[in-house]
Structure formats: C-alpha cells, structure tokens
Design an enzyme around this catalytic site. Structure first.
Site, PDB file in Angstrom:
ATOM      1  CG  ASP A  38      18.657 -32.461 -12.381  1.00 32.56           C
ATOM      2  OD1 ASP A  38      19.063 -32.015 -11.454  1.00 32.56           O
ATOM      3  OD2 ASP A  38      18.095 -33.583 -12.667  1.00 32.56           O
ATOM      4  CG  ASP A  52      13.645 -29.758 -10.965  1.00 30.20           C
ATOM      5  OD1 ASP A  52      14.708 -30.133 -10.250  1.00 30.20           O
ATOM      6  OD2 ASP A  52      12.705 -30.372 -11.216  1.00 30.20           O
TER       7      ASP A  52
HETATM    8  C1  IPM Z   1      15.465 -30.984  -6.547  1.00 27.04           C
HETATM    9  C2  IPM Z   1      14.646 -32.080  -6.729  1.00 27.04           C
HETATM   10  C3  IPM Z   1      13.224 -31.742  -6.252  1.00 27.04           C
HETATM   11  C4  IPM Z   1      12.492 -30.748  -6.945  1.00 27.04           C
HETATM   12  C5  IPM Z   1      12.067 -33.034  -6.035  1.00 27.04           C
HETATM   13  C6  IPM Z   1      12.719 -34.276  -5.083  1.00 27.04           C
HETATM   14  C7  IPM Z   1      10.768 -32.547  -5.346  1.00 27.04           C
HETATM   15  O1  IPM Z   1      14.458 -32.729  -8.159  1.00 27.04           O
HETATM   16  O2  IPM Z   1      15.782 -30.716  -5.333  1.00 27.04           O
HETATM   17  O3  IPM Z   1      15.921 -30.560  -7.553  1.00 27.04           O
HETATM   18  O4  IPM Z   1      11.829 -30.974  -7.939  1.00 27.04           O
HETATM   19  O5  IPM Z   1      12.902 -29.386  -6.512  1.00 27.04           O
HETATM   20 MG    MG Z   2      15.716 -31.704  -9.469  1.00 25.76          MG
END
Ligand code: IPM
Ligand code: MG
Length: 352
Positions: free
Chosen positions: A249, A245
């Site tokens: 990002d 996660d």
């Molecule tokens: C992602 C998002 C999700 C996650 C959230 C919205 C639950 O951040 O898809 O990366 O943490 O997996």
């Molecule tokens: Mg995420």
C-alpha cells in the site's frame, strides 16, 4: 476451453470490473468463457455468507478469477468469520495462491500525481512478491478469550515453515531473472523467530539455486523508510503476508494512486490464479461512477499473461492503459474529471 470467473464484489468493485468486461469483449479471445458470481457483501446479502461453496467450487474449476473488491460499512456488524474479508481469505486459502505479485510502477504520465517528488518516483518499478496464504493472517492458535481476571485478550500467531518460505521465494527469484535481477527479502528477524527462519531459508535457497540473482535482506521498518526515501533502489521485494500488505500500500501510493495498481495471486503450476486490484471497495465513492478502472483492467492483463495464455493480449491492454494516460485521460483520483465509463472508453479507444 478456458474460463474466467468474475467476482465483482462490493462498493466500486462492480463498476471497475464492468470496464474490464468491456475490454474482454473487445479482445474477443477465442475459446474463453466468462462467467460471474457473487462475492463478499453481495453474497452475504443474497446467501448469508461471503463465499458460498458453489462459488468456491466455480473458482477452483476456473482458469482464472478476476475479483473486484470486497467489504463496506453495511457489513461491519456481521460476525467476524462471516465478514466479506473472511470470504476473501477463505478464497485465497482454498485456491492456495501463495505468491501475490503486486507491481508498483510509476507511469511516466503520472509522476507528478505522486505525493513524493517526481525525481524520487521517476522510474519506480517494484514488484512485491507477498506470501499470501500463511503468516499471521492464517496462523493458529488465534482468537479472543476472556482471562480469569475479566480482561479480554486477542491473539494471533505468526508462523512460517520451510516449504512456505521456499515456494514463494522461488517465485521471487525466478521473476528477478526476468527483471532487474535483484531480490530484497524483508522481515523482522531482529525481533521475530519467524523472521529468523524466513531469512535463513531464503539465504539457503539463494545459495542452492539462485546465486546469479543479487539478494539482500532488510528489516521491514527500514524498508518502509527506504520506500519513501529512495524507492527506485528496489527491484523485487519478497516478504510475508502482513508486511507485504502494509508495504505494498505504501509503495502503491507513491506511484500516484492506489487506483492504478493490479495484482496477481498464483499457486502451483496449473492451478487457477486470482487477480484483483490492490485498492479496496472505496465505499465513499461507490455508486457514483467515478472510480478509476485502471487497476482492474491491469489485473485483467495479468490474468491474460499468467493464467489465460494470452500474453500478447496482455501487452495490448497494458499499452492501451498507458496510451490513454499519455493522451491525458484522468479519473478523479488522478486529478482529472473522467467517469469510470469514460476512462474505460479512452482505454478501449487506445486498444489496438
Ligand atoms: C489486500 C487487502 C486484504 C488483505 C484485506 C481486504 C483482507 O488489504 O488485499 O491488501 O489484508 O490482504
Ligand atoms: Mg491491503
């Protein structure tokens, strides 16, 4: 007969998903039925829960699901197990989509949009394979308790077992054979037992079946640093739910905009895939019609390729996005002025 379920969700989700729908209509694929359902906050407003049993059943019965985004400040006060994000985790769990493919690719036309130097991101093409239905997101026990001394304690469990690691590692190794032939497996085996098991199981599977693929291991903190310092060293990054996660990002942003990146979540062969942009619901710009629809449209392309048996259509859609960018089409997040609809028009015009 193939079916695609659209779950536009909240915030900019409906706006960007509408553009994917226009692309789909233009493709006019024979034998594909498209339907739509409520999800996330939109479903809370209508039904009191982020994912109804009916919508869950429709997702499980479809060939693929294309989601928009979920969440927003309006639903910040609903109980923890009913918030929009809980609906997304429930859907991922119910579909058992354990392998989350998150390509972070720097489009040539966008190299200067990155906050990193163009020469650092030039040629960046990483595929994250993130474990999606295990780890600390789902581990038990979890909860919030009050201790005898009156203090509160929140706790979660990070755990990974052999089969959970092997099935996602398989996906990473198989995909590596189709790409650059390299897998970097990421955990924190220096401080976490789940990381020790992760590293050992990945190493074992590699030795058993994938010795033609180059494998290395990296601690997650170092990986974060390397992603900023020299991101083009990576081909596939295989990692767990939480590190995946965060790191996806981070890498996504170095490609120029979170608004560009799609994802695919896949389970066992023959089960439906779940496709979604990496970006969130962006409440700050929702309803203004200025969101970048590219991540949704590229997620649609992944659905065409991995679930809907239409790889040629997928390639056409990806080429159209790239051609629109090359021709200078830019939404706000990319430093331009186009609205969501105009960006969709530009991509439609490039679709051949
Ligand atoms: C992602 C998002 C999700 C996650 C959230 C919205 C639950 O951040 O898809 O990366 O943490 O997996
Ligand atoms: Mg995420």
């Amino acid at each position: 007969m193939k079916t695609l379920l659209l779950l536009p969700g909240d915030g900019i989700g409906p706006e960007v998903t509408a553009e994917s729908r226009r692309i789909l209509d233009a493709l006019a694929l024979p034998g594909l039925t498209v339907s739509e359902g409520l999800f996330g906050g939109a479903s809370i407003d209508a039904h009191g829960v982020p994912l109804t049993d009916e919508t869950e059943a429709a997702a499980l019965a479809s060939t693929a699901v294309l989601m928009g985004a979920v969440g927003g400040p309006q639903w910040a006060d609903v109980s923890y197990d009913r918030r929009p994000e809980a609906g997304l985790l429930r859907l991922r769990g119910a579909m058992n989509v354990f392998a989350n493919l998150r390509p972070a690719r720097c489009f040539a036309a966008l190299a200067s949009a990155s906050t990193l130097k163009p020469e650092v991101v030039d040629g960046l093409d990483i595929l994250f394979v993130r474990e999606l239905v295990g780890g600390v997101y789902f581990g038990e026990p979890r909860g919030i308790e009050t201790l005898p001394n009156g203090e509160r304690r929140g706790f979660n469990t990070q755990s990974y077992s052999t089969h959970e690691i092997r099935r996602v590692a398989h996906v990473a190794f198989e995909l590596a054979r189709l790409r650059g032939g390299k897998v970097c497996s990421v955990e924190k085996a220096n401080v976490m037992e789940s990381g020790v098991v992760w590293r050992e199981e990945v190493t074992r599977l590699h030795a058993e079946r994938y010795s033609d693929v180059a494998l290395n291991h990296m601690y997650a903190d170092n990986c974060a640093m390397q992603l900023v310092k020299a991101p083009t060293q990576f081909d596939i990054i295989l990692t767990d739910n939480l590190f995946g996660d965060l790191l996806s990002d981070l890498a996504a942003m170095s490609t120029g905009s979170l608004g560009m990146l799609p994802s695919a979540a896949l389970g066992e062969a023959g089960t439906p895939g779940l496709y979604e942009p990496i970006h969130g619901s962006a409440p700050d710009i929702a309803g203004q019609g200025i969101a970048n629809p590219c991540a949704s449209i590229l997620s649609l392309a992944m659905a065409l390729r991995y679930s809907l048996g239409a790889p040629e259509a997928a390639t056409r859609v990806e080429a159209a996005v790239e051609a629109a960018l090359d021709a200078g089409a830019r939404t706000r997040d990319l430093g331009g002025q186009l609205t969501t609809r105009q960006m969709g028009d530009a991509i439609l015009a490039s679709l051949r």
